[in-house]
Structures are given as structure tokens and as C-alpha cells.
Motif scaffolding. Structure first.
Motif: not given
Length: 450
Positions: A26-31, A383-385, A424-431
Motif C-alpha cells: 500500500v502506497v500513499r504520497d509516494g511512501v 520507505r519510498r515507493a 519501473t515506479w518512482l515514488a508510487g507512480a509509473r515512470v
């Protein structure tokens, strides 16, 4: 526990610090805010379910990348390098202080680098500083400005604007960096041994290998260890290729020397016996060595003597590789592999009965710990998502022209590798490689010097 603006990723295989299992992340606000049972009920705005052949890994941290922008951006630039990183499951890179112009040897040059990187980074980017003759007074300001440590050479770097340190200058740099408990990272080959070795000119790889003997690396590592012992400075050996140095490393650690060590995918995959004459795309320094040496490096990883695996992505324009003449003496020494590190290492690791948890330890958790980036490197609460979705049993054939690297040259061209990076996902968003760039500039947590 969850909120409507959460992301949840469900996977039958998730590589966690305690091992691999099915989970819902589970991810919220990139974490990462929770790691739950795979079938847990979660009220999420977005749900992603990985395919049965996919594994969720933490994003990789590549702490040894030469981007070369500004000054030599035709070799590689931040846009192309970070696209390649994202395509390979790497979510953080740390840029080396050369071969850009200016090199990152003072705060002004660091700001130039940051200005170049900020608008075009598809993944997070941090920076190493450089220790060169005459810049010892610049080291503490660079440390305060957030570099992760200081790279130095003990022999010619290959570019005139980044000269090497002699023994006295190395001692001076280590003494200064120890004062604020920083880190010095060392290209450890002895200039005198290499100066006395046979000339590298010609198309035979055996001649090039003889020009960079193991003794040069072993002797230099011994010198670094003794300097670290005297000064108390933290030191890191870059791109270990000579397995003969492993007993020195083990003894130094047993004595309390603050020493860490990395190696690279090319030393763990390629062998000197298989390099064709004239195939200068294989040239790097220190060199790719024999098959027996490769197996000893794998043993060093398994024993914990080698801490991390990083790319040492050191690209150049194709003409500098001298592919037309095949002259190992004239060719630029560097391997382009930023996008390929994960599948190269996984292809070799799986053949030796090693696991994705092992690969994550060496390529994500280890480099994150070495650089102090404790907010990443693992899928865990807080940790960062940053994630890599890998299909570990899928294969592909490397096509240099299809890679994101700026110049289409790599020794892996034509190899069939296991491990396809699906996303690849950076801070909870797909790159998205089509942009816009979403990477951030990252720094070492700043502390006041002692």
C-alpha cells in the motif's frame, strides 16, 4: 488503515527485507504505508495486480554512473542516462565527478551539474564529489552541500581535468575527510605497476589484460587499506575486478578498517577467454579477467566480502571505442550497461542457485546503505515507493540500438538474458519514458563538520 487516495500493488511474489512472499503493498504520497496479505481488503483509488510471471522488487540504486553532462554530453546526458536507468529498473543513480566538464571538484561545479540534471532526470539523481591534487579545502564545503563522498584515482583517470592523487595527497585527503566522517571512494590501481607492464597497443585482448595486471589492483587496495587504517577514514573500493584482493579485504575488516567494496556486472558475467580480438567494446579499467577470477568474485559476494554490485556505466561516443581498428590501447575504456545491470546479474545469479533476494541485497539495499539513502532500497513501511516489476523467467536478446543509452555500443549485444523489466515506479507512480521527467535531485543528509 488505508485511504481512498492510496495505491495498492498486489503480487504473488514480492521481495521484502525478510524474504520473498505474496503481498499487497500500500502506497500513499509516494511512501509505502503498509505491507499486507495479498488478499487483504483495501480501499484504494488505484489497484495494480501483477501478472503470475512478475515479481515486485524495490527499485535499484546504482551508485556508480558516469553521466558526463555537461561538457561531454555527446557521450551520455542526464535525459538518456536516466531513461536507461528507468528502463532497467533503476530508480536512483549517483553520478561520478568525471567525465563531465567541469568535474565535480568544488561547489560551483556541483551546482552546474545540478542545473544540468534537474530538468531532465527520469529517476532520482545524486552526486559524488572528486578529490584531486590541490582541492582538499573544497572537500568539506562539498560535503556540506550534500555530495555522498569523494572519488579519487591513484593513476591517470584518462581525462586531464581529473588528475590522480599520489600517496601523500591520498593521506591528506583521507585525513581531511575523516575529520567530518565522510567517505572516500577509490579507483585502486597502482600507477608504477601498470607503468612497468607491457604496452596495451594492438588487437589482442590478452595483451591488454597483461597491461593491467592483478598485482596493480591488489597493491593499490593494500595501500588504501593502510591509509584508511592510519587516518580512520571510511573508504570504498570501486569496481573490484581482482579476486586476489579478497583476503586483504577480509583481513582489513577483521582489524576494524572501515572498508566497503563493490564489483560490477561485467566482472560477474564476461570472461577474458571469450573476448574476441579487436572487440574493444569489452575494454574497461580494471579489465575483465579470466573465468576462474569471475567465480572467485561470486564467492566473495556470497561470503559478504563484496557489498554491492553497480554498473560503472562509463560510456563514450562510438568512434572513441575504435571499433574500426580494434586497438585496445587507443580505445576508450568503459562499459555501457546502465539499462542491463539487473538482467545481466540475474542471468548469472540464477545459474548459481542464487535468488532475487540476493540480487536485491547487492543492487538495491546495499548501495542505498552505502550512500546513506535509508529512505529507499527496500519494500518496507516508511520507505519510498520505488519499485521494479520484473519478469524473471522471461528472456530477451540484447540489441544495442534499442537501448536508451545515447551511443549504441555494449559488449552484451546479441546475448540472451533472463529478466525483463516490465515497469519501473518512482515514488508510487509509473515512470513513462515519454516524460515528463519526474526524478528529483537527492543529497546526503547534511551534518555540520566536526
Amino acid at each position: 488503515m488505508s485511504h481512498a487516495d492510496d495505491l495498492v500493488i498486489r503480487a504473488a511474489r514480492v521481495v521484502l527485507p525478510e524474504g520473498e512472499r505474496a503481498a499487497a503493498v500500500v502506497v500513499r504520497d509516494g511512501v509505502v504505508t503498509a505491507v499486507l496479505a495479498v488478499d487483504a481488503e483495501i480501499d484504494a483509488a488505484e489497484e495494480v495486480v501483477l501478472g503470475p510471471d512478475e515479481v515486485l522488487l524495490p527499485g535499484l540504486v546504482d551508485a556508480h554512473v558516469h553521466v558526463n553532462e555537461p561538457g561531454r554530453s555527446e557521450w551520455e546526458g542526464f535525459a538518456s542516462a536516466t531513461r536507461a536507468a528507468a528502463a532497467g529498473g533503476v530508480t536512483t543513480i549517483v553520478d561520478m565527478p568525471l567525465n563531465s566538464i567541469p568535474p565535480t571538484t568544488d561547489v560551483a561545479a556541483l551546482e552546474v551539474k545540478r542545473a544540468s540534471a534537474a530538468p531532465s532526470a527520469f529517476v532520482d539523481v545524486g552526486f559524488w564529489g572528486g578529490a584531486v591534487p590541490g582541492n582538499v579545502d573544497a572537500l568539506a564545503p562539498l560535503h556540506e552541500a550534500g555530495v555522498f563522498g569523494f572519488k579519487c584515482f591513484l593513476l591517470s583517470s584518462g581525462v586531464p581535468e581529473f588528475p590522480p592523487l599520489d600517496a601523500a595527497q591520498l593521506e591528506l585527503a583521507l585525513t581531511e575527510v575523516a575529520r567530518f566522517d565522510g567517505l572516500v571512494i577509490v579507483h585502486a590501481e597502482d600507477a608504477h605497476v601498470i607503468g612497468a607492464a607491457p604496452d596495451a597497443t594492438g588487437t589482442h585482448y590478452t595483451d591488454f589484460l597483461a597491461s593491467r595486471p592483478r598485482r596493480a589492483e591488489d597493491l593499490a587496495i593494500g595501500q588504501v587499506i593502510e591509509a584508511a587504517r592510519r587516518t580512520g577514514c571510511r573508504v570504498h573500493v570501486l569496481h573490484l575486478s581482482s579476486a586476489d584482493a579478497l583476503p586483504l579485504i577480509a583481513a582489513a575488516r577483521a582489524d576494524g578498517v572501515r572498508l566497503s567494496v563493490e564489483t560490477c556486472p561485467h566482472y560477474l558475467c564476461l570472461t577474458a577467454e571469450d573476448v574476441p580480438d579487436g572487440a574493444t567494446q569489452y575494454k574497461c579499467c580494471p579489465p575483465i579477467r579470466e573465468a576462474g577470477n569471475r567465480e572467485a568474485l561470486w564467492a566473495g559476494l556470497a561470503e559478504g566480502l563484496i557489498d554491492t554490485i553497480v554498473s560503472d556505466h562509463s560510456p563514450s561516443t562510438i568512434d572513441l571505442k575504435c571499433l574500426d581498428t580494434g586497438d585496445f590501447g587507443a580505445a576508450w575504456g568503459g562499459i555501457s550497461s546502465l539499462q542491463l545491470g539487473l538482467p545481466v546479474v540475474w542471468t548469472q545469479a540464477r545459474q548459481r542457485g542464487l535468488t532475487l533476494s540476493d540480487v536485491v541485497r547487492w543492487m538495491s539495499a546495499g548501495p542505498a546503505a552505502q550512500t546513506g539513502l535509508t529512505d529507499r532500497g527496500a519494500i518496507a513501511v516508511g520507505r519510498r515507493a520505488d519499485f521494479c516489476v520484473l519478469a524473471p523467467e522471461a528472456t530477451f536478446v540484447v540489441d544495442a540500438a534499442a537501448l536508451q543509452h545515447r551511443n549504441a555500443v555494449t559488449p552484451y549485444s546479441g546475448q540472451r538474458l533472463h529478466g525483463v523489466v516490465r515497469s519501473t515506479w518512482l515514488a508510487g507512480a509509473r515512470v513513462s519514458l515519454d516524460g515528463p521527467p519526474r526524478g528529483r535531485l537527492v543529497t546526503r543528509p547534511v551534518r555540520s563538520s566536526r
